[in-house]
Design an enzyme around this catalytic site. Structure first.
Site, PDB file in Angstrom:
ATOM      1  N   LYS A 257      -6.639 -10.128  -7.874  1.00  0.00           N
ATOM      2  CA  LYS A 257      -7.755 -10.231  -6.943  1.00  0.00           C
ATOM      3  C   LYS A 257      -8.873  -9.282  -7.355  1.00  0.00           C
ATOM      4  O   LYS A 257      -8.617  -8.165  -7.811  1.00  0.00           O
ATOM      5  CB  LYS A 257      -7.276  -9.902  -5.526  1.00  0.00           C
ATOM      6  CG  LYS A 257      -8.303 -10.169  -4.437  1.00  0.00           C
ATOM      7  CD  LYS A 257      -7.695  -9.911  -3.072  1.00  0.00           C
ATOM      8  CE  LYS A 257      -8.727 -10.113  -1.967  1.00  0.00           C
ATOM      9  NZ  LYS A 257      -8.167  -9.832  -0.631  1.00  0.00           N
TER      10      LYS A 257
ATOM     11  N   LYS B  28     -12.383  -3.308  -5.712  1.00  0.00           N
ATOM     12  CA  LYS B  28     -13.196  -2.121  -5.999  1.00  0.00           C
ATOM     13  C   LYS B  28     -12.375  -1.042  -6.694  1.00  0.00           C
ATOM     14  O   LYS B  28     -12.929  -0.139  -7.326  1.00  0.00           O
ATOM     15  CB  LYS B  28     -13.773  -1.556  -4.694  1.00  0.00           C
ATOM     16  CG  LYS B  28     -12.718  -1.003  -3.749  1.00  0.00           C
ATOM     17  CD  LYS B  28     -13.330  -0.449  -2.486  1.00  0.00           C
ATOM     18  CE  LYS B  28     -12.250   0.078  -1.551  1.00  0.00           C
ATOM     19  NZ  LYS B  28     -11.467   1.169  -2.122  1.00  0.00           N
TER      20      LYS B  28
ATOM     21  N   LYS C 201       0.822  -1.216   0.000  1.00  0.00           N
ATOM     22  CA  LYS C 201       0.000   0.000   0.000  1.00  0.00           C
ATOM     23  C   LYS C 201       0.853   1.261   0.000  1.00  0.00           C
ATOM     24  O   LYS C 201       0.489   2.268  -0.600  1.00  0.00           O
ATOM     25  CB  LYS C 201      -0.951  -0.002   1.197  1.00  0.00           C
ATOM     26  CG  LYS C 201      -2.048  -1.048   1.084  1.00  0.00           C
ATOM     27  CD  LYS C 201      -2.994  -0.985   2.266  1.00  0.00           C
ATOM     28  CE  LYS C 201      -4.119  -2.006   2.117  1.00  0.00           C
ATOM     29  NZ  LYS C 201      -5.077  -1.964   3.243  1.00  0.00           N
TER      30      LYS C 201
END
Length: 346
Positions: free
Chosen positions: A207, A210, A115
């Site tokens: 994966k 969103k 991240k």
């Protein structure tokens, strides 16, 4: 809530666009666990703000996750559904765990590395300390089990490390306060099911997310029947028929993903799906998957929309859940303060 031998805690971030991966990888399992465990299901809004969130969108997404919980079958009266920020014990215990956890432990967390990317110096301290807060979420309720995906296993291992270090560091004080040999349990993961990791409908190596720019990469829980059908029909496949044995899926990620989704929706195995469709054309299998997905997910989206039309009712569920969670949390915080040596009100 009466004490039971096994307690489950899990949470979902309110960051919008809940999708099929969230349902199969987490929420569907939450529903099943209600039959066997004392469950607390949390909308983890403190975790969400480790990156900037629009305040109004954060409120809406918190209600949306709550609506998804209920629409999927979680009973907020039999179990506890609440949002994290309403129970201050999460933040209190997280600070104590920040003082127990080691910098080296947190530095090794792969999700932080992913991240933060190359700009680690510019991310929030909260993003770095995220796993410590996750440990506090779980151990505040002394949960014995947590349903987690493969990508969260490392965080649960850290939770166990923090619990173990706390128990060892304060062993004498735990005993002196009459709290046994160890205060926090070493929480166990619950990883099961044929589709614990649901992949993108456009790329079987990634994966379902969103954040993918293509809405056709995922099935949103709020999608209607037409949208669900269109996305399944357009899902990436290969020209070969489905294999008859599960081993034949290994080099075919898109086929493996769609078979796994079907298996999860019917509570079966990949092999049982191949026993039914193996050797046949993908078009036949996709048609069956369309019918199944619409039947299973369409009602969830409709119920979510109905619930979202009454935000006051959703807020009342969260307030009630937080009040009940706080009873458990306050006992833990009182015990921990006594163990650590903090002066508190009696």
């Amino acid at each position: 809530m009466a004490a039971v031998a096994e307690r489950v805690f899990s949470g979902v971030q309110p960051t919008g666009n809940l999708h099929l991966g969230n349902y199969l990888g987490a929420i569907k399992r939450f529903v099943a666990l209600q039959e066997t465990h004392d469950c607390l299901y949390c909308v983890v809004d403190l975790h969400a703000i480790t990156v900037w969130q629009d305040p109004e969108e954060l409120k809406r997404h918190t209600r949306e996750v709550t609506a998804a919980f209920i629409a999927c079958g979680i009973d907020p009266k039999a179990h506890i559904v609440f949002n994290q920020s309403q129970v201050s014990g999460h933040a209190e215990l997280a600070w104590i765990f920040n003082c127990v956890a080691r910098m080296g432990w947190l530095s090794r967390m792969t999700q932080f590395k992913e991240k933060a990317g190359k700009d680690r110096e510019n991310v929030s301290l909260g993003l770095f300390a995220y796993p410590s807060l996750m440990a506090a979420d779980i151990l505040l309720y002394r949960a014995t089990h947590v349903p987690v995906g493969e990508d969260q296993k490392q965080h649960l291992e850290l939770t166990r490390d923090i619990a173990q270090k706390f128990n060892v560091d304060f062993a004498a004080s735990i005993a002196a306060n009459g709290l046994g040999d160890a205060y926090f349990p070493l929480t166990e993961p619950l990883i099961a099911g044929p589709a614990t990791r649901v992949m993108s409908l456009r790329d079987g190596s990634k994966k379902m997310s969103k954040s993918d720019p293509s809405d056709f990469s995922r099935i949103n829980l709020t999608d209607d029947a037409d949208a669900i059908a269109g996305k399944v029909r357009k899902a990436k496949t290969d020209p070969e028929p489905l294999p008859s044995e599960e081993a034949g899926l290994k080099a075919r990620p898109e086929a493996d993903n769609l078979v796994g989704i079907y298996a999860a929706l019917v509570d079966g195995s990949r092999q049982s799906v191949l026993d039914q469709f193996g050797g046949g054309q993908f078009s036949t299998f996709k048609s069956a998957l369309v019918d199944l997905a619409v039947a299973k997910l369409g009602p969830i989206g409709a119920e979510m929309k109905r619930l979202m039309d009454d935000p006051g009712a959703i807020d009342a569920i969260l307030i009630d859940g937080a009040d009940r969670a706080r009873v458990i949390a306050d006992r833990t915080i009182a015990d921990v303060k006594d163990i650590v040596g903090m002066v508190r009100r009696g």
